[in-house]
Every structure is written in C-alpha cells, then in structure tokens.
Design a protein around this motif. Structure first.
Motif, PDB file in Angstrom:
ATOM      1  N   ASP A  30      74.063  73.529  86.016  1.00 29.45           N
ATOM      2  CA  ASP A  30      72.900  73.182  85.339  1.00 29.45           C
ATOM      3  C   ASP A  30      73.159  72.680  83.996  1.00 29.45           C
ATOM      4  OD1 ASP A  30      71.123  74.279  87.384  1.00 29.45           O
ATOM      5  OD2 ASP A  30      71.531  76.344  86.348  1.00 29.45           O
ATOM      6  N   SER A  31      72.564  71.753  83.622  1.00 30.64           N
ATOM      7  CA  SER A  31      72.748  71.075  82.242  1.00 30.64           C
ATOM      8  C   SER A  31      71.646  71.725  81.365  1.00 30.64           C
ATOM      9  CB  SER A  31      72.254  69.408  82.519  1.00 30.64           C
ATOM     10  OG  SER A  31      72.480  68.786  81.027  1.00 30.64           O
ATOM     11  N   THR A  32      72.302  71.622  79.920  1.00 33.75           N
ATOM     12  CA  THR A  32      71.733  72.103  78.912  1.00 33.75           C
ATOM     13  C   THR A  32      70.740  70.981  78.212  1.00 33.75           C
ATOM     14  OG1 THR A  32      73.299  71.835  77.281  1.00 33.75           O
ATOM     15  CG2 THR A  32      73.167  73.902  78.367  1.00 33.75           C
ATOM     16  N   ILE A  33      70.844  69.808  78.761  1.00 37.14           N
ATOM     17  CA  ILE A  33      70.102  68.741  78.103  1.00 37.14           C
ATOM     18  C   ILE A  33      68.605  68.867  78.656  1.00 37.14           C
ATOM     19  CG2 ILE A  33      69.586  66.221  78.009  1.00 37.14           C
ATOM     20  CD1 ILE A  33      72.642  66.027  78.423  1.00 37.14           C
ATOM     21  N   THR A  34      67.667  68.777  77.510  1.00 38.46           N
ATOM     22  CA  THR A  34      66.267  69.039  78.136  1.00 38.46           C
ATOM     23  C   THR A  34      65.371  67.815  78.077  1.00 38.46           C
ATOM     24  OG1 THR A  34      65.649  69.786  75.716  1.00 38.46           O
ATOM     25  CG2 THR A  34      66.413  71.748  77.285  1.00 38.46           C
ATOM     26  N   ASP A  35      66.090  66.688  77.551  1.00 40.77           N
ATOM     27  CA  ASP A  35      65.412  65.274  77.395  1.00 40.77           C
ATOM     28  C   ASP A  35      64.853  65.106  78.793  1.00 40.77           C
ATOM     29  OD1 ASP A  35      64.328  62.472  77.222  1.00 40.77           O
ATOM     30  OD2 ASP A  35      66.084  62.357  75.807  1.00 40.77           O
ATOM     31  N   ALA A  37      63.971  62.384  79.739  1.00 38.46           N
ATOM     32  CA  ALA A  37      64.489  61.025  80.392  1.00 38.46           C
ATOM     33  C   ALA A  37      65.916  61.208  80.925  1.00 38.46           C
ATOM     34  CB  ALA A  37      64.490  60.107  79.371  1.00 38.46           C
ATOM     35  N   PHE A  38      66.524  62.384  80.704  1.00 40.54           N
ATOM     36  CA  PHE A  38      67.780  62.547  81.298  1.00 40.54           C
ATOM     37  C   PHE A  38      67.608  63.227  82.880  1.00 40.54           C
ATOM     38  CE2 PHE A  38      71.084  65.736  82.109  1.00 40.54           C
ATOM     39  CZ  PHE A  38      72.421  64.945  82.223  1.00 40.54           C
ATOM     40  N   PHE A  39      68.082  62.589  83.874  1.00 40.98           N
ATOM     41  CA  PHE A  39      67.946  63.030  85.190  1.00 40.98           C
ATOM     42  C   PHE A  39      69.516  63.671  85.678  1.00 40.98           C
ATOM     43  CE2 PHE A  39      64.263  60.603  84.769  1.00 40.98           C
ATOM     44  CZ  PHE A  39      63.346  61.376  85.418  1.00 40.98           C
ATOM     45  N   GLY A  40      70.710  63.448  85.144  1.00 40.77           N
ATOM     46  CA  GLY A  40      71.633  64.159  85.575  1.00 40.77           C
ATOM     47  C   GLY A  40      72.909  63.454  84.931  1.00 40.77           C
ATOM     48  N   ALA A  41      74.090  63.744  85.124  1.00 40.49           N
ATOM     49  CA  ALA A  41      75.502  63.188  84.681  1.00 40.49           C
ATOM     50  C   ALA A  41      76.489  63.568  85.501  1.00 40.49           C
ATOM     51  CB  ALA A  41      75.690  63.487  83.200  1.00 40.49           C
ATOM     52  N   VAL A  42      77.475  62.758  85.909  1.00 34.02           N
ATOM     53  CA  VAL A  42      78.733  63.045  86.353  1.00 34.02           C
ATOM     54  C   VAL A  42      79.844  63.276  85.312  1.00 34.02           C
ATOM     55  CG1 VAL A  42      80.618  62.234  87.831  1.00 34.02           C
ATOM     56  CG2 VAL A  42      78.337  61.558  88.327  1.00 34.02           C
ATOM     57  N   VAL A  43      80.429  64.346  85.575  1.00 39.01           N
ATOM     58  CA  VAL A  43      81.407  64.734  84.335  1.00 39.01           C
ATOM     59  C   VAL A  43      82.761  64.919  85.272  1.00 39.01           C
ATOM     60  CG1 VAL A  43      82.152  66.471  82.693  1.00 39.01           C
ATOM     61  CG2 VAL A  43      79.779  65.925  83.065  1.00 39.01           C
ATOM     62  N   GLN A  44      83.901  64.406  84.729  1.00 31.79           N
ATOM     63  CA  GLN A  44      85.165  64.523  85.413  1.00 31.79           C
ATOM     64  C   GLN A  44      85.901  65.276  84.384  1.00 31.79           C
ATOM     65  OE1 GLN A  44      87.064  60.950  87.231  1.00 31.79           O
ATOM     66  NE2 GLN A  44      88.414  62.374  88.562  1.00 31.79           N
ATOM     67  N   ARG A  45      86.521  66.337  84.659  1.00 35.94           N
ATOM     68  CA  ARG A  45      87.458  67.146  83.895  1.00 35.94           C
ATOM     69  C   ARG A  45      88.693  66.524  83.990  1.00 35.94           C
ATOM     70  NH1 ARG A  45      85.101  73.060  84.630  1.00 35.94           N
ATOM     71  NH2 ARG A  45      83.244  72.854  83.525  1.00 35.94           N
ATOM     72  N   LYS A  46      89.663  66.848  82.899  1.00 36.81           N
ATOM     73  CA  LYS A  46      90.929  66.240  82.964  1.00 36.81           C
ATOM     74  C   LYS A  46      91.717  66.742  84.121  1.00 36.81           C
ATOM     75  CE  LYS A  46      91.316  65.830  78.134  1.00 36.81           C
ATOM     76  NZ  LYS A  46      91.913  66.191  76.755  1.00 36.81           N
ATOM     77  N   THR A  47      91.250  67.947  84.742  1.00 36.47           N
ATOM     78  CA  THR A  47      91.952  68.730  86.039  1.00 36.47           C
ATOM     79  C   THR A  47      91.662  67.942  87.393  1.00 36.47           C
ATOM     80  OG1 THR A  47      89.996  69.954  86.490  1.00 36.47           O
ATOM     81  CG2 THR A  47      91.893  70.969  85.073  1.00 36.47           C
ATOM     82  N   GLY A  48      90.582  66.976  87.099  1.00 36.08           N
ATOM     83  CA  GLY A  48      90.309  66.156  88.309  1.00 36.08           C
ATOM     84  C   GLY A  48      88.947  66.714  88.984  1.00 36.08           C
ATOM     85  N   GLU A  49      88.783  67.882  88.505  1.00 36.65           N
ATOM     86  CA  GLU A  49      87.368  68.314  89.258  1.00 36.65           C
ATOM     87  C   GLU A  49      86.063  67.661  88.588  1.00 36.65           C
ATOM     88  OE1 GLU A  49      85.087  72.942  88.680  1.00 36.65           O
ATOM     89  OE2 GLU A  49      86.330  72.099  87.110  1.00 36.65           O
ATOM     90  N   VAL A  50      85.001  67.452  89.658  1.00 37.95           N
ATOM     91  CA  VAL A  50      84.139  66.506  89.240  1.00 37.95           C
ATOM     92  C   VAL A  50      82.804  67.587  89.266  1.00 37.95           C
ATOM     93  CG1 VAL A  50      82.507  64.571  90.269  1.00 37.95           C
ATOM     94  CG2 VAL A  50      85.107  64.452  90.462  1.00 37.95           C
ATOM     95  N   LEU A  51      81.974  67.439  88.309  1.00 42.85           N
ATOM     96  CA  LEU A  51      80.965  68.072  88.158  1.00 42.85           C
ATOM     97  C   LEU A  51      79.471  67.259  88.084  1.00 42.85           C
ATOM     98  CD1 LEU A  51      81.985  70.469  85.253  1.00 42.85           C
ATOM     99  CD2 LEU A  51      82.102  70.886  87.752  1.00 42.85           C
ATOM    100  N   MET A  54      73.033  68.593  86.307  1.00 45.19           N
ATOM    101  CA  MET A  54      71.500  68.280  86.648  1.00 45.19           C
ATOM    102  C   MET A  54      70.595  69.194  85.845  1.00 45.19           C
ATOM    103  SD  MET A  54      72.219  66.114  89.103  1.00 45.19           S
ATOM    104  CE  MET A  54      70.665  65.977  89.912  1.00 45.19           C
ATOM    105  N   PRO A  55      69.773  68.437  85.274  1.00 44.44           N
ATOM    106  CA  PRO A  55      68.820  69.272  84.576  1.00 44.44           C
ATOM    107  C   PRO A  55      67.903  70.147  85.504  1.00 44.44           C
ATOM    108  CG  PRO A  55      67.906  66.951  84.904  1.00 44.44           C
ATOM    109  CD  PRO A  55      69.302  67.082  85.340  1.00 44.44           C
ATOM    110  N   THR A  56      67.494  71.364  84.887  1.00 48.56           N
ATOM    111  CA  THR A  56      66.862  72.263  85.467  1.00 48.56           C
ATOM    112  C   THR A  56      65.381  71.996  85.586  1.00 48.56           C
ATOM    113  OG1 THR A  56      66.491  73.806  83.700  1.00 48.56           O
ATOM    114  CG2 THR A  56      68.442  74.317  85.135  1.00 48.56           C
ATOM    115  N   GLY A  57      64.400  72.725  86.347  1.00 50.14           N
ATOM    116  CA  GLY A  57      63.146  72.524  86.267  1.00 50.14           C
ATOM    117  C   GLY A  57      62.545  71.228  86.920  1.00 50.14           C
ATOM    118  N   ARG A  58      63.449  70.371  87.684  1.00 55.28           N
ATOM    119  CA  ARG A  58      63.045  69.273  88.300  1.00 55.28           C
ATOM    120  C   ARG A  58      62.547  69.378  89.796  1.00 55.28           C
ATOM    121  NH1 ARG A  58      64.444  64.607  84.831  1.00 55.28           N
ATOM    122  NH2 ARG A  58      64.590  65.753  82.911  1.00 55.28           N
ATOM    123  N   THR A  59      61.899  68.546  90.254  1.00 56.89           N
ATOM    124  CA  THR A  59      61.413  68.746  91.584  1.00 56.89           C
ATOM    125  C   THR A  59      62.558  68.598  92.505  1.00 56.89           C
ATOM    126  OG1 THR A  59      60.994  66.496  92.301  1.00 56.89           O
ATOM    127  CG2 THR A  59      59.014  67.586  91.257  1.00 56.89           C
TER     128      THR A  59
END
Length: 91
Positions: A30-35, A37-51, A54-59
């Motif tokens: 769950d993303s803490t971004i409440t805008d 216009a924000f629908f989601g993001a890919v985050v790649q950590r230094k460990t290689g883990e990919v997240l 995603m914002p909550t409250g979407r259909t």
C-alpha cells in the motif's frame, strides 16, 4: 527498469494477478500517496527486491490494470501505452 524474466503479453494480461505476483516475486504494498492522479509506482530496492506501491481505495479494475501495466514495464513486456491521462515516468 527491466528484469530478466520472460513474460508474454498474453500471459501478463490473462493470468490471475495473484499468480503473476507469485511468479515474478514482486510484492504489492500500500502506498501512502493520496494524490488522485497517482495510480502506482515500481520501487526496486538495493537488494533487488521489486515492489509495486499501489494506492488504496481504488477500484479492483484500476488496481488490476495498473499493476499489470507496471509489471509490463518492469519485465519489458511490449504492451500499448495506457490512454491519457495515464503517464509513466522513469526516475
């Protein structure tokens, strides 16, 4: 960002999202971004883990569509661009 896992467009679009997440090893958080216009993001950590953050409250349709599109970006799957107003930016 592109990782080395071969996913076909058909598989990416047809497989259950839970199965895709398990197959790719990506974690949805769950993303803490409440805008609105924000629908989601890919985050790649230094460990290689990919997240997928995603914002909550979407259909379910919005969540599923954006998650699949972000997975396509991560795994370099050739899909058509999403229609406006959706825009992707790589940082």
């Amino acid at each position: 960002m592109s990782l080395a896992l071969a996913l076909s467009p058909d598989h990416l679009l047809d497989a259950p999202l839970d199965a895709l997440i398990a197959e790719t090893g990506v974690e949805i958080i769950d993303s803490t971004i409440t805008d609105a216009a924000f629908f989601g993001a890919v985050v790649q950590r230094k460990t290689g883990e990919v997240l997928l953050a995603m914002p909550t409250g979407r259909t379910e349709l919005e969540h599923d569509t954006v998650a699949r599109y972000l997975l396509a970006q991560v795994f370099d799957v050739d899909l058509p661009e999403l229609p406006a107003p959706f825009v992707t930016t790589e940082l």
